[in-house]
Design a protein around this motif. Sequence first.
Motif, PDB file in Angstrom:
ATOM      1  N   ALA A 263      37.098  40.025  41.320  1.00  0.00           N
ATOM      2  CA  ALA A 263      37.866  38.723  42.083  1.00  0.00           C
ATOM      3  C   ALA A 263      37.102  37.978  43.073  1.00  0.00           C
ATOM      4  O   ALA A 263      37.124  36.681  43.101  1.00  0.00           O
ATOM      5  N   GLU A 264      36.098  38.683  43.612  1.00  0.00           N
ATOM      6  CA  GLU A 264      35.213  37.842  44.620  1.00  0.00           C
ATOM      7  C   GLU A 264      34.178  37.149  43.962  1.00  0.00           C
ATOM      8  O   GLU A 264      33.816  35.972  44.339  1.00  0.00           O
ATOM      9  N   VAL A 265      33.847  37.624  42.864  1.00  0.00           N
ATOM     10  CA  VAL A 265      32.798  36.673  41.975  1.00  0.00           C
ATOM     11  C   VAL A 265      33.605  35.656  41.438  1.00  0.00           C
ATOM     12  O   VAL A 265      33.071  34.316  41.373  1.00  0.00           O
ATOM     13  N   VAL A 266      34.797  35.841  40.828  1.00  0.00           N
ATOM     14  CA  VAL A 266      35.681  34.618  40.431  1.00  0.00           C
ATOM     15  C   VAL A 266      35.817  33.494  41.536  1.00  0.00           C
ATOM     16  O   VAL A 266      35.623  32.327  41.281  1.00  0.00           O
ATOM     17  N   LYS A 267      35.875  33.962  42.892  1.00  0.00           N
ATOM     18  CA  LYS A 267      36.155  33.083  43.908  1.00  0.00           C
ATOM     19  C   LYS A 267      34.922  32.335  44.224  1.00  0.00           C
ATOM     20  O   LYS A 267      34.960  31.196  44.452  1.00  0.00           O
ATOM     21  N   ALA A 268      33.785  33.110  44.088  1.00  0.00           N
ATOM     22  CA  ALA A 268      32.358  32.341  44.153  1.00  0.00           C
ATOM     23  C   ALA A 268      32.235  31.419  43.067  1.00  0.00           C
ATOM     24  O   ALA A 268      31.778  30.104  43.315  1.00  0.00           O
ATOM     25  N   ILE A 269      32.378  31.676  41.854  1.00  0.00           N
ATOM     26  CA  ILE A 269      32.390  30.712  40.637  1.00  0.00           C
ATOM     27  C   ILE A 269      33.298  29.386  40.999  1.00  0.00           C
ATOM     28  O   ILE A 269      32.787  28.326  40.803  1.00  0.00           O
ATOM     29  N   GLY A 270      34.451  29.787  41.311  1.00  0.00           N
ATOM     30  CA  GLY A 270      35.303  28.574  41.640  1.00  0.00           C
ATOM     31  C   GLY A 270      34.924  27.690  42.887  1.00  0.00           C
ATOM     32  O   GLY A 270      34.972  26.577  42.724  1.00  0.00           O
ATOM     33  N   SER A 271      34.277  28.134  43.710  1.00  0.00           N
ATOM     34  CA  SER A 271      33.709  27.582  44.819  1.00  0.00           C
ATOM     35  C   SER A 271      32.320  26.769  44.580  1.00  0.00           C
ATOM     36  O   SER A 271      32.244  25.400  44.670  1.00  0.00           O
ATOM     37  N   ILE A 272      31.478  27.118  43.535  1.00  0.00           N
ATOM     38  CA  ILE A 272      30.442  26.428  42.935  1.00  0.00           C
ATOM     39  C   ILE A 272      30.564  25.423  42.201  1.00  0.00           C
ATOM     40  O   ILE A 272      29.982  24.210  42.098  1.00  0.00           O
ATOM     41  N   TYR A 273      31.710  25.636  41.267  1.00  0.00           N
ATOM     42  CA  TYR A 273      32.126  24.489  40.398  1.00  0.00           C
ATOM     43  C   TYR A 273      33.245  23.725  40.739  1.00  0.00           C
ATOM     44  O   TYR A 273      33.651  22.623  40.139  1.00  0.00           O
ATOM     45  N   GLY A 274      33.922  23.957  41.777  1.00  0.00           N
ATOM     46  CA  GLY A 274      35.177  23.048  42.497  1.00  0.00           C
ATOM     47  C   GLY A 274      36.209  23.483  41.575  1.00  0.00           C
ATOM     48  O   GLY A 274      37.071  22.691  41.214  1.00  0.00           O
ATOM     49  N   TRP A 275      36.334  24.834  40.958  1.00  0.00           N
ATOM     50  CA  TRP A 275      37.614  24.919  39.860  1.00  0.00           C
ATOM     51  C   TRP A 275      38.516  25.650  40.981  1.00  0.00           C
ATOM     52  O   TRP A 275      38.231  26.608  41.895  1.00  0.00           O
ATOM     53  N   GLU A 276      40.059  25.474  40.736  1.00  0.00           N
ATOM     54  CA  GLU A 276      40.863  26.090  41.445  1.00  0.00           C
ATOM     55  C   GLU A 276      41.160  27.680  40.863  1.00  0.00           C
ATOM     56  O   GLU A 276      41.575  27.580  39.672  1.00  0.00           O
ATOM     57  N   MET A 277      40.720  28.512  41.526  1.00  0.00           N
ATOM     58  CA  MET A 277      40.886  29.855  41.081  1.00  0.00           C
ATOM     59  C   MET A 277      41.950  30.908  41.827  1.00  0.00           C
ATOM     60  O   MET A 277      41.707  31.000  42.963  1.00  0.00           O
ATOM     61  N   ASN A 278      43.124  31.125  41.255  1.00  0.00           N
ATOM     62  CA  ASN A 278      43.981  32.103  41.973  1.00  0.00           C
ATOM     63  C   ASN A 278      43.757  33.588  41.582  1.00  0.00           C
ATOM     64  O   ASN A 278      44.055  33.509  40.144  1.00  0.00           O
ATOM     65  N   VAL A 279      43.155  34.395  42.239  1.00  0.00           N
ATOM     66  CA  VAL A 279      42.973  35.563  41.860  1.00  0.00           C
ATOM     67  C   VAL A 279      44.114  36.553  42.340  1.00  0.00           C
ATOM     68  O   VAL A 279      43.768  37.650  42.117  1.00  0.00           O
ATOM     69  N   ASP A 280      45.121  36.205  42.640  1.00  0.00           N
ATOM     70  CA  ASP A 280      46.406  36.901  43.139  1.00  0.00           C
ATOM     71  C   ASP A 280      46.864  37.918  41.916  1.00  0.00           C
ATOM     72  O   ASP A 280      46.842  39.009  42.004  1.00  0.00           O
ATOM     73  N   ILE A 281      46.778  37.357  40.669  1.00  0.00           N
ATOM     74  CA  ILE A 281      47.103  38.112  39.340  1.00  0.00           C
ATOM     75  C   ILE A 281      46.287  39.088  39.385  1.00  0.00           C
ATOM     76  O   ILE A 281      46.546  40.199  38.824  1.00  0.00           O
ATOM     77  N   LEU A 282      44.949  38.748  39.372  1.00  0.00           N
ATOM     78  CA  LEU A 282      43.933  39.726  39.119  1.00  0.00           C
ATOM     79  C   LEU A 282      43.919  41.026  40.405  1.00  0.00           C
ATOM     80  O   LEU A 282      43.917  42.294  39.680  1.00  0.00           O
ATOM     81  N   LEU A 283      44.275  40.895  41.405  1.00  0.00           N
ATOM     82  CA  LEU A 283      44.445  41.558  42.406  1.00  0.00           C
ATOM     83  C   LEU A 283      45.645  42.399  42.439  1.00  0.00           C
ATOM     84  O   LEU A 283      45.704  43.634  42.487  1.00  0.00           O
ATOM     85  N   LYS A 284      46.764  42.002  41.849  1.00  0.00           N
ATOM     86  CA  LYS A 284      48.230  42.335  41.736  1.00  0.00           C
ATOM     87  C   LYS A 284      47.876  43.525  40.582  1.00  0.00           C
ATOM     88  O   LYS A 284      48.483  44.576  40.845  1.00  0.00           O
ATOM     89  N   ASP A 285      47.441  43.088  39.385  1.00  0.00           N
ATOM     90  CA  ASP A 285      47.094  43.884  38.307  1.00  0.00           C
ATOM     91  C   ASP A 285      45.710  44.803  38.200  1.00  0.00           C
ATOM     92  O   ASP A 285      45.544  45.209  37.147  1.00  0.00           O
TER      93      ASP A 285
END
Length: 244
Positions: free
Chosen positions: A192-214
Motif C-alpha cells: 500500500a505504501e508503494v502504491v501511494k508512492a507511485i500515485g505521488s510520482i505520477y499524480g494518480w489518485e490512489m485509494n488504498v483503503d480497499i487494499l488495507l481493508k482486505d
Amino acid sequence: MADKIEDFVKVHVERLECKNPTIICGFPGMGLVGNIVAQFLMDQFQMKACGYVESRLFPPIAIIYGGLVKSPVRIYEDVSREVVIVFSDIPIDPIISGEVGRSIINWVKSANPREVIAIAGLATTGEEHRVFAAAATGKDLEKVNEKALIFEVGTISGVPGVILNECQNNGIPAICLLGETRGASPDPRAAAEVVKAIGSIYGWEMNVDILLKDADQIEQMLHKLSEQVSEAEAKPTRDYSIYG
C-alpha cells in the motif's frame, strides 16, 4: 550450437496500443510486494491483457481465476494512462532470473518506453513500512526525490535487479521502488505504501483503503497460491548454457 535467451524465455505481445508507456514490473519477492502492487494497479485501472511471457523453465502449473486459465506471467496495458504492467503469479527461480529480466527488457526496447518501474520488497527488522528507491541514473533518481527514501547501499536481487541493470545498460530510464517489509510473508501494508508512492510520482489518485481493508484476506490467498506453486514447481536443470 549454444542455446540463445529466446530459446528459454519468450515474450508474446501481438500489438501494444500504448505509444510511450511507463512499464511497471511486479514479480514475486520479499513480502510479495511486487505482486500485490501490480495486481492492485491492474484492478484499479481495469487493465486489459495484451500478452504473456513463456519459458520451458517455468514450473509446470496453470493459474486459474474464475474458472479460466491464465498464463503465469502476463502483460497488461491501460492505453488512457499509457501504462503497461508485466505481472507474475509464480516465483522466478534465481537460475533463470537473468534470462527472464533480459528477455523482458529486450522486448521493452521495442515498446518505446517512457521509463521502467521495478517493484520489490526490502526486508528490515523495523516496524515501519517505508518506501526506498534506486535508479539507473541520477536523473531517474531525481524523479522520486521526496517521494521515497534513497536506497543508499545494498543489493536488489532477482528479476527486479536484472531489470535495473539491463535498463542502465540499454539507456532506458528506470526506477526500482522497494517496500519495507518484515520478511517473506505477503505484506499488503508494505504494498500500500508503494502504491501511494507511485500515485505521488505520477499524480494518480490512489485509494488504498480497499487494499488495507482486505489485507488479511490477501495474505491468506497469496499464501495458498504460494503453497500450490511450491508443490508443483520442478527445479530447472543446471546443465545448460546461454550466450547472448
